[in-house]
Scaffold this motif. Sequence first.
Motif, short mmCIF file in Angstrom:
data_model
loop_
_atom_site.label_atom_id
_atom_site.label_comp_id
_atom_site.label_asym_id
_atom_site.label_seq_id
_atom_site.Cartn_x
_atom_site.Cartn_y
_atom_site.Cartn_z
N SER A 158 -64.08 17.30 -34.60
CA SER A 158 -64.93 18.09 -34.08
C SER A 158 -64.60 18.05 -32.28
O SER A 158 -64.83 19.07 -32.27
N LEU A 159 -63.68 17.75 -31.91
CA LEU A 159 -62.81 18.03 -31.38
C LEU A 159 -62.62 19.28 -30.72
O LEU A 159 -62.43 20.01 -29.37
N VAL A 160 -61.72 19.75 -31.74
CA VAL A 160 -61.29 20.95 -31.65
C VAL A 160 -61.70 22.29 -32.43
O VAL A 160 -61.77 23.20 -31.77
N GLN A 161 -62.55 21.54 -32.99
CA GLN A 161 -63.62 23.01 -33.07
C GLN A 161 -64.75 23.02 -32.29
O GLN A 161 -65.15 24.93 -31.26
N VAL A 162 -64.80 21.77 -31.15
CA VAL A 162 -65.21 22.03 -29.82
C VAL A 162 -64.46 22.93 -28.91
O VAL A 162 -65.28 23.92 -28.14
N LEU A 163 -62.97 23.00 -28.97
CA LEU A 163 -62.45 24.07 -28.07
C LEU A 163 -61.95 24.88 -28.45
O LEU A 163 -61.88 25.84 -27.14
N ALA A 164 -62.31 25.55 -29.80
CA ALA A 164 -62.35 26.20 -29.90
C ALA A 164 -63.32 26.97 -30.36
O ALA A 164 -63.32 28.65 -29.58
N ALA A 165 -64.15 26.99 -30.27
CA ALA A 165 -65.56 27.72 -29.67
C ALA A 165 -66.06 28.02 -28.16
O ALA A 165 -66.11 29.17 -28.02
N ILE A 166 -64.89 26.72 -27.50
CA ILE A 166 -65.61 27.18 -25.53
C ILE A 166 -63.85 28.50 -25.71
O ILE A 166 -64.59 29.27 -24.75
N GLN A 167 -63.00 28.09 -25.85
CA GLN A 167 -61.93 29.42 -26.54
C GLN A 167 -62.36 30.70 -26.32
O GLN A 167 -61.99 31.63 -26.00
N GLU A 168 -62.84 30.69 -27.17
CA GLU A 168 -63.53 31.83 -28.17
C GLU A 168 -64.57 33.06 -27.24
O GLU A 168 -64.52 33.63 -26.80
N GLN A 169 -65.03 31.36 -26.40
CA GLN A 169 -66.67 32.03 -25.62
C GLN A 169 -65.95 33.01 -23.57
O GLN A 169 -66.70 33.37 -23.59
N LYS A 170 -64.71 32.24 -24.33
CA LYS A 170 -64.42 32.41 -22.29
C LYS A 170 -63.39 33.83 -22.56
O LYS A 170 -63.25 34.59 -21.89
N ALA A 171 -62.79 34.37 -24.05
CA ALA A 171 -62.25 35.24 -24.87
C ALA A 171 -63.61 36.22 -24.43
O ALA A 171 -62.31 37.45 -24.03
N ALA A 172 -64.78 36.23 -24.77
CA ALA A 172 -65.50 37.33 -24.75
C ALA A 172 -65.86 37.58 -23.51
O ALA A 172 -66.13 38.57 -22.84
#
Length: 172
Positions: A158-172
């Motif tokens: 779950s932690l990895v999925q949250v971090l991946a979602a934050i990374q995608e949000q900042k990249a967009a």
Amino acid sequence: MNKESKGNVVSELSELLNSSKATFLADYRGMDVEAVNKLRGELRQVGVDYRVAKNTLLRIAAKGTAAECLESHLQGPTAVAFASDDVAAPAKVLADLAKDSKFFELKGGVMDGKPLSVEDIKALANLPSREVLLGKMLGSINAPATNFVGVLAAVPRSLVQVLAAIQEQKAA
């Protein structure tokens, strides 16, 4: 049969009655040799000693053993199956033959000192084999540990999925 050979048969039957976990009695009247030999082979494969015994010798051998309660079944031709390990497998073989053959009829039995009726033997026959029951038990024992490992693995996932979602949000 002379007195000495009768004594040997009685002592052998008594030893088998004492060492077996379960003993099953059947009436085999009318069975041909081929069917009896097939039955002996099937029972031998599941570790059962199958014998035809005189009722008087079997009655004498049963005195003082757990099989003493079988005395009421000792009438007519009697075949005896001695199960030393798994009791469900020979019960299944015998019950199947009794169901399929008009010449083979179960009389009763004894297991761990308790008398078994024909219905009890049929109920034993419907039980899964020892290996299947052990597998189910091990699966039940193993299930909580497997579920616990799944729960523990879910936290970092779950932690990895949250971090991946934050990374995608900042990249967009």
